[in-house]
Design an enzyme around this catalytic site. Sequence first.
Site, mmCIF file in Angstrom:
data_model
loop_
_atom_site.group_PDB
_atom_site.id
_atom_site.type_symbol
_atom_site.label_atom_id
_atom_site.label_comp_id
_atom_site.label_asym_id
_atom_site.label_seq_id
_atom_site.Cartn_x
_atom_site.Cartn_y
_atom_site.Cartn_z
ATOM 1 N N ASP A 1 -44.842 53.043 -69.315
ATOM 2 C CA ASP A 1 -45.939 53.990 -68.302
ATOM 3 C C ASP A 1 -47.052 53.418 -67.995
ATOM 4 O OD1 ASP A 1 -48.272 56.096 -68.682
ATOM 5 O OD2 ASP A 1 -46.752 56.909 -67.850
ATOM 6 N N HIS B 1 -42.043 57.321 -66.979
ATOM 7 C CA HIS B 1 -42.935 57.478 -65.940
ATOM 8 C C HIS B 1 -42.102 57.671 -64.656
ATOM 9 C CE1 HIS B 1 -46.585 56.921 -63.291
ATOM 10 N NE2 HIS B 1 -45.812 56.435 -62.600
ATOM 11 N N LEU C 1 -55.430 53.958 -74.224
ATOM 12 C CA LEU C 1 -56.518 53.537 -75.387
ATOM 13 C C LEU C 1 -57.489 52.372 -74.490
ATOM 14 C CD1 LEU C 1 -55.673 54.538 -78.668
ATOM 15 C CD2 LEU C 1 -57.330 55.411 -76.954
ATOM 16 N N ASN D 1 -49.650 49.868 -71.831
ATOM 17 C CA ASN D 1 -50.152 49.063 -70.632
ATOM 18 C C ASN D 1 -51.590 48.590 -70.982
ATOM 19 O OD1 ASN D 1 -51.058 51.624 -70.345
ATOM 20 N ND2 ASN D 1 -51.120 51.560 -68.222
ATOM 21 N N HIS E 1 -45.639 63.296 -67.817
ATOM 22 C CA HIS E 1 -46.440 64.206 -66.590
ATOM 23 C C HIS E 1 -45.530 64.684 -65.536
ATOM 24 C CE1 HIS E 1 -45.824 59.932 -65.265
ATOM 25 N NE2 HIS E 1 -46.970 59.481 -66.006
ATOM 26 N N HIS F 1 -61.414 55.165 -66.833
ATOM 27 C CA HIS F 1 -61.867 53.848 -65.968
ATOM 28 C C HIS F 1 -63.338 53.768 -65.836
ATOM 29 C CE1 HIS F 1 -57.835 52.750 -64.281
ATOM 30 N NE2 HIS F 1 -57.629 54.079 -64.241
ATOM 31 N N ASP G 1 -52.662 62.438 -70.646
ATOM 32 C CA ASP G 1 -52.373 60.987 -69.989
ATOM 33 C C ASP G 1 -53.847 60.523 -69.722
ATOM 34 O OD1 ASP G 1 -51.063 60.157 -66.717
ATOM 35 O OD2 ASP G 1 -51.872 59.136 -68.318
#
Lengths: 428, 312, 184
Positions: free
Chosen positions: A152, A179, A63, A94, A232, A309, A305
Site C-alpha cells: 500500500d 491497493h 505511521l 511504506n 479503501h 503530511h 487510511d
Amino acid sequence: MKILIKNGRVIDPLSGIDDTLDILIKDGQIVELKPKIDTSEARTIDASRLVVTPGLIDMHVHLREPGYEYKETIASGALAAARGGFTSIACMPNTLPVNDNRGITEFILGQAKKANLVNVFPIAAITKGLQGKELTDMADLQAAGAIAFSDDGRPVTSSLIMRRALEYTRMLESLIIDHCEEPELSADGVMNEGEWSLKFGLRGIPAAAEEIMVARDILLTKLTGSPLHLAHVSTRGSLELIRWAKANQLPVTAETTPHHLLLTDKMIANYDTNLKVNPPLRSEADRAALLQALQDGTIDAIATDHAPHAPDEKDVEFDQAPFGIIGLESALPVLLDRLVQKKIITLNRLVELLSTNPARILRLKNKGHLRVGADADLTLIQLQKKHTLDVSRFASRSRNCPFAGWSVKGMAVMTIVGGRIIYSTLPQ
Amino acid sequence: MILKHKHLLGIEQLNPSEISTILETAESFLEVSRREVKKVPILRGKTIVNLFFEPSTRTRSSFELAAKRLSADILNFSRVSSSVVKGETLKDTVLNLEAMNIDALIVRHSASGAPHFISTFCRSHIINAGDGTHEHPTQALLDAFTIRQEKKRLRGLKVVIVGDIIHSRVARSNILLLRKMGAKVVCCGPPSLVPLEFRTYGVDINYNLDEALKGADVVMMLRIQLERQKKNFFPSLREYISLFALTPQRFSLAKKDAIIMHPGPINRCVELSAELADSARSVILKQVENGVAVRMAILYLLLGGKEREDTD
Amino acid sequence: MEEKIKAKVMDARKIKRALERMTTEILERNRNLENLVIVGIRTRGIYIGKRIARLIQQAEKIKVPVGVLDITLYRDDFSDLEAQHMVQKTEIDFPITDKDVLLVDDVLFTGRTIRAAMDSLIDLGRPRTIQLLVLIDRGHRELPIRADYVGKFLPTSKREMVQVHLDEIDGVDEVLITEPVEIE
C-alpha cells in the site's frame, strides 16, 4: 489492577449483545460480564450514560516512522489512535526504509512498546522496497510480528507477482491487502475523473483504474484460493465486482474510509488540498453505493487510511500536494454523527465495521469482542454531546483533515488497552 | 465598488449583469487606446505585477499595456513552474512580492486552482491570466466583446468551438460566459479531446465539423498541440486536419456573415487555413486590440477608485 | 437620504434669459467663431452645451460642433463620495488642437471636476484656449478655478445641494436648492 465498568450500554455484535451490563477487568482480560457485578478493590467507572464496545481497530494506518518522523511518529500516531477510541492499529510498510525485512518490523514493535499505548500491528511489504519485482521473506516477517502483507501506497502491478504472493500466503495463513490502482490509467491524475474534474481543470483518475485491479485481484483469489482484502474501496463498479466475488464464495473482504463515505469530488471546488486523496473522492452516486454496501455487507470494515503530511507539504497548489488525509481522531465522531445519528446504519453495525470484522479479517483471536477471556481492549463512547472538531488540538503531528471544524455529536471518552486506561476524558 | 469582487478568478463567479458591466466599461477604454495620448491617470501610483509561470508574450504584453495606459506601474516577473525544478514555492514567491507593497497580481500558472490558492493568503487583488486547464477569464471577456462588436449581441447566436477542448481553459471560460449570456454553443473535435461530460455545461457536441458549422454565427478555432498526437489523442496530424481544420469550403457552410476567431497563436495551415486567417471574416486581430481594452476595464473595475474593505 | 426643497432659484424663463445673455457674451469675446468648439461635461453639461450651440447658430448662422466629455478616469479621490463610477464614453469626434474650446458644465462647486476636464482635454489634443461656461456658480472653490461665463452666482452653504433640472432629461427646466433632512 481491577477495573469495573458499571451500567454501560454494552454492545458486542459477535455475541449479539446490546444490553446494560457490568464488565470486570483483571490482569488484562475480561473476567466477568453480567448485569450486576459486585466486587471489592476495583477502580469503578460509571458508564451509565455511555456505550461500551470492544476496542476499535483501525486496520489501515500510515505511521511514517521510520523515515518521515516530521509527519508522524509511532508514538504520536498511537496517541492519536487512543484519543480516537482505537485500541489497535495496523500500520502500512511504506516507511523509509520500507518495512520489507525483520529489522524494521521489530523496530516498529519496539517503538510501539515504548509508547505503551495502543496495540500496533505492522503490515509488511509484499515486494522488496515496494518495487513490485521480488517477494519479501514473508515467513520471516510473519515470525517477526507482521500481521498481514501489502504494498500500500502502491498497487502490485504485475499479475504474476500478485499470484505468487497469494499462493505463498496460503501456506502462512496470512492475508494480502491490495491497493487497487492501474497506474497507466491513473497517471498524473489528482482527483476523480468526471464532470467535476472537467470543470475544475484538474486531471482525472477514472473509476476504471480501481475496478480493473479489483477484478484482477478477485480472479486471482479464484485461481489461488487465498484470502484477499481490498483496501479503501471507492467506486460503484468495485462494489459490484465484490458482490459477485462473495456470491461465488470467494475469500474476499473489503474496507472503505470515512472520507469516501461522507465526501465527494464536487467539494473540491475551492481546490482544498485536504480533499486530495488516493483513491480520490468519488461522485455522489459512488458515495451512495458505498453507504448501501455498508448496509448489505458488501463492505466488511471501515479503516481510516490515516495519512499524515506536514502543513508545508499540503499548503501548495492542488497539483503539487501529496495525496492523503489523517483520520484517527475524526473517524468515530463523524461516523457516529453522519451515519448512526442519521440512521443510515445502526450503532451495532458500526461496531461490527470498526471492531468485530477487522479483528476477524486480521485474525486477532482475542480482540474485537467482549467475552470472558477476551483481551481487555474496550472503547467507551458518549453519544449525546455536541462538539466541534478542533484540529489544532489533535495529538497527530499533522493537520491535514477535511473534517476540521465539523460540528458533531458523539466521541470516545475512554480507551482501555490490555486492561489499562490509556485515554480518558471522564471525571476521576 | 461596481464589481462586488476583490479578484477575477474565473467566469464562474460572474453573473450576466457583471459581464455586461465589464463589456460596457471596455468600450470607453477602446476609445482611450485609439487616441493620440493613450493614457489616463486613473491608476496612477498603483503597482501591478505580471506573475507568469508559463511563457506567454501575447497575454503578458496585453496586460502590461493595459496597466501602463492606466498610468499604473507594472513589474514583469517570470518563473518556470515545474515539479522537476524545485525552487521557491509559489506561496513564498507571492509573499516576497507582496512584501514590496503591490496592489495587484496577474497570475498565469500551469496548475489549475493556483489563483484560488494564492487568494487564500494574499492581500492584493488577483487576476487570473490562465490557470492550468481551468479558466482564462480575460480571454473569454475579450472574445465576447469582439463578438458583440460584430454581431451587436450574444443571446441566441450559434457559436462553434473546434479543437482540443478538454485541455483548453479558453474553451471552458468561453463556454461558461456564452451560456450565461444565452448563446448556443456547439463543441467539435475528436472524441478523445471532446468528452461527452462537456454536455453538463449545456453545450451540444458534434464530431462532424461540416454538420456543426451549419448556421454558425461564430466559429472559434483552438490551437492544436503536437504533443497530443504523441499521447495518442488522435492518430496523426494529417488525419486531424482532414477532419477538423477550417478550410474555405467548410467555412462556407456557416452563415454568410459568420466570423472566425482564434485565441492565438495560430498554427497556420493546421487548424486554420492561411487564406481564412487573413480574410475579412477573421476578427483575430480585433481580438488582440480588444484584449487591451478589456483588460484595462478589468483593472479599472478592480483597482480604480477608493479601496473598500467589504468586497470578497 | 431624504431631501427637502429650500428654494427654487431659477425657472424655465430665467434659465432661458441666462443662456441668451451668456451667448451674447460669448459672441462678444470670440472674434473667430469658426475656431470655436463646445465640449459639454457629462451629463447635464451636454444639454446646456447643445442649447448654447443652437443659440449661436440662430444668432450668427454658424454651426459650432458639440462634443461629450466623460471625466471619470481623471477624477481625484476627493471628487465626491462615490467610491467608483461607471465609465462612459467620451465622444469628441472633431479635433481640438489649436481650437478655442468652450467647456460647459451645469454647476461649478469645488472646481475639481473642471480640473479633471482640463487634464482630459489636454490628453486629447492641444487646445489654443479653454473657456468655461457654467449655469450656476455656487462658491466653495477648493482649487484656483473660475468660470468665464456664469448664468447665476448662488451663495450656498456647504450642507445645501444645488440641483439643476433640464427638460431634455428631467422633464422640466428649474434650479433648486435642497437640504438633507435628518431622519429621527
